[in-house]
Design an enzyme around this catalytic site. Structure first.
Site: not given
Ligand code: 6PG
Length: 480
Positions: A11, A128, A183, A186-187, A190, A445
Site C-alpha cells: 500500500a 515516522s 514511536k 513520539h505519536n 505529536e 486516606r
C-alpha cells in the site's frame, strides 16, 4: 537470490518505503503483496528501480540473499501476525523480520519472544514521517536484538532522513519492543504538539478576531524562530487554504471532530500504568474525544459562558500566546521523555534520550529545531532529572511564565477552552511547589481507610486514631 532487502505490503507506505530503498546505491529490493496487482503496478510504474517482484512467499524468500531481511508494511494487528507466520514458514534461523507498522509495543514484545525461539530475529520498528517521509527519508526507530541491527542498521541508515549535520535519523533504540514504544511516545507528543498549536490558533482567532489567513501569517513568522517545526509550517498552510466550493477558509468548512487511530491513547494508557503524568498528551487525547462527542456537544450548546471581550492589544496577546505555546511544548516534551525513561526502566531497555532526540530532528512528524536543543541538553547532562530543568528550557519557562499565566487567565475569562495550555501550566506549578496538597490527600486516606502517612520530621509510618481519641500511633504500612 539477488535482493538484500524485501518489503511485504505495498500500500502507499510500503510502496514508498520500497521505492526509497531501491533508490539507494547498493540496494536491490524484493517486493511482495498479497494481491498481485499492487506488485505489478509498483514495478511497472518504476522500471528504473532495482525491484525483484515476487508472487508467493516462497519466491520472495528465494529472491533474498541471506541473512534474509524483510520489512512488513501492513495494517497493525491481525494482518501483521498472518504475514509473520507466512514468513516464518519460508525463512531460516538468522533471518530478520521487521515490522514497520504502528504496532502496540506489548504485541511486539510478545512476537519477539515467540519468534526468537525459532532463531529468526524479529524487529519492531517505528517509522515516522507519513507517506512523504517513507519515500524521501523517515525517522526510524528500530527495536530488536543488537545482532539484527548489525545487518539492518546500514540498510535503514541508507534510507533514513538526514539531520542538518548529515547524520541519519535512525538508531538502535533498545531491545524487543523499545522501538515501537518510543514511536508510541513520539505519536503522543505529536498529539500534544498539534493540540497546543490548535489552542494557540483558537485563542488568537477568538481573542483578536483575526482571520485564518491572517493567523497563517502569524504561524509563518513563528516558524522563523524557536518554534520552527514541521507542524507549525503545515499549520500555516492549512490555515491559508480556501475551500474552492464555498470560498470560505477550509478550516471553517472541515467538521470539527478530530479522529485518532489509537497511538495517542496508548501513550496515555501506558503513562497511567507507569505512573508518569503526561498531562499535555492526555489533554490532547481527551480534547479529540470531546470534539467527537457530537451528541453531547449539540445538547450542551445552550450552556452559559462569559460574554466575549476582544483583547486590548492584539500584538501583545499574540506574543503572549507564542510564549505560552513554547512553554507548554517544553512541558509536553519533558513529560514524554519522562515516559520513555520510565518505560525503559520497566521493560529493561537501555534507551539513550539524547539519541532519541537526535533521530527526531528530521524525517518525523514532530521534527523541529527544538529537538536539536533537546539532544544538546541530554548530551550536556544525560541524567537530567527532567528535561524542563535543563538550563535552556528552565530559562525559557521562567521568562515565559508571566505570559503563560496571562494567556490561561484570558482563556478562562473568555471561555475559550485551552486544556493543554492550562494543564501544562498547572504541571509546572505543581512540580515547582514546595508543598503540595497531597499531604491532605494522605490525611483523607488515613481517615477513611487507615492507609497511613509519613511525616516530614521523622522516619516511620503513622496512623491517627480518627475514630478513637485521635492520637497518633506508629504503624506498619497498610497493604490495602
Ligand atoms: C507518523 C505519524 C503516523 C500516524 C498519524 C495518524 O509518525 O508518521 O505519527 O504514524 O499514524 O499521525 O495518527 P492519528 O490518526 O492517531 O492522528
Amino acid at each position: 537470490a539477488s535482493a538484500n532487502i524485501g518489503v511485504v505490503g505495498l500500500a502507499v507506505m510500503g510502496s514508498n518505503l520500497a521505492r526509497n530503498l531501491a533508490s539507494r546505491e547498493g540496494n536491490t529490493v524484493a517486493v511482495f503483496n498479497r494481491s498481485r496487482y499492487r506488485t505489478d503496478e509498483l514495478v511497472s510504474a518504476h522500471p528504473e528501480a532495482q525491484f525483484v517482484p515476487a508472487f508467493s512467499y516462497e519466491e520472495f524468500a528465494a529472491s533474498l540473499s541471506t541473512p534474509r531481511t524483510a520489512i512488513i508494511m501492513v495494517q497493525a494487528g491481525k494482518g501483521t501476525d498472518a504475514v509473520i507466520d507466512e514468513l516464518l514458514a519460508v525463512f531460516e534461523p538468522g533471518d530478520i523480520i521487521v515490522d514497520g507498522g504502528n504496532a502496540n509495543f506489548h504485541d511486539t514484545i510478545e512476537r519477539e519472544a515467540r519468534i526468537r525461539e525459532t532463531g529468526i530475529h524479529f524487529v519492531g520498528t517505528g517509522i515516522s514521517g507519513g507517506e512523504e517521509g517513507a519515500l524521501n527519508g523517515p525517522s526510524i526507530m528500530p527495536g530488536g536484538s543488537v545482532r539484527s541491527y548489525e545487518t539492518l542498521g546500514p540498510i535503514l541508515e541508507s534510507i533514513a532522513a538526514r539531520a542538518e549535520d548529515g547524520t541519519a535519523c535512525v538508531t538502535h533504540v533498545g531491545t524487543d519492543g523499545a522501538g515501537h514504544f518510543v514511536k508510541m511516545v513520539h505519536n503522543g507528543i505529536e498529539y500534544a504538539d498539534m493540540q497546543l498549536i490548535a489552542e494557540a490558533y483558537a485563542l488568537i482567532r477568538r481573542g483578536t478576531g483575526k482571520t485564518p489567513a491572517e493567523i497563517a501569517e502569524v504561524f509563518s513568522v513563528w516558524n522563523q524562530g524557536e518554534l520552527s517545526s514541521y507542524l507549525i509550517e503545515i499549520t500555516a498552510e492549512v490555515l491559508r487554504q480556501v475551500d474552492a466550493e464555498t470560498e470560505l477558509p477550509l478550516v471553517d468548512v472541515i467538521l470539527d471532530q478530530a479522529g485518532a487511530k489509537g497511538t495517542g491513547a496508548w501513550t496515555v494508557q501506558n503513562a497511567l500504568d507507569l505512573g508518569v503524568p503526561v498531562t499535555g498528551i492526555a489533554e490532547a487525547v481527551f480534547a479529540r474525544s470531546l470534539s467527537s462527542a457530537a451528541g453531547q456537544r449539540s445538547a450542551a450548546k445552550g450552556l452559559a459562558g462569559p460574554s466575549a471581550v476582544a483583547v486590548d492589544d492584539a500584538d501583545a496577546f499574540i506574543e503572549d500566546v507564542r510564549q505560552a505555546l513554547f512553554a507548554s511544548k517544553i512541558v509536553a516534551y519533558s513529560q514524554g521523555f519522562d515516559e520513555i525513561v520510565a518505560g525503559a526502566a520497566k521493560y529493561g531497555w537501555d534507551v539513550k534520550k539524547g539519541e532519541i532526540a537526535r533521530i527526531w530532528r528530521a524525517g518525523c512528524i514532530i521534527r523541529a529545531q527544538f529537538l536539536d536543543t533537546i539532544a544538546k541538553a541530554y548530551a550536556a547532562e544525560p541524567e537530567l532529572p527532567a528535561l524542563l530543568l535543563a538550563p535552556y528550557f528552565r530559562e525559557h519557562l521562567e521568562s515565559a511564565q508571566d505570559a503563560w499565566r496571562r494567556v490561561v487567565i484570558q482563556a478562562a475569562g473568555q471561555g475559550i477552552p485551552a486544556p493543554a495550555f492550562s494543564s501544562s501550566l498547572a504541571y509546572y506549578d505543581g512540580l515547582r511547589s514546595d508543598r503540595l496538597p497531597a499531604a491532605l490527600v494522605q490525611g483523607q486516606r488515613d481517615f477513611f481507610g487507615a492507609h497511613t502517612y509519613k511525616r516530614v520530621d521523622k522516619p516511620g509510618t503513622f496512623h491517627t486514631l480518627w475514630s478513637g481519641d485521635r492520637t497518633e500511633v506508629a504503624q506498619e504500612p497498610s497493604t490495602h
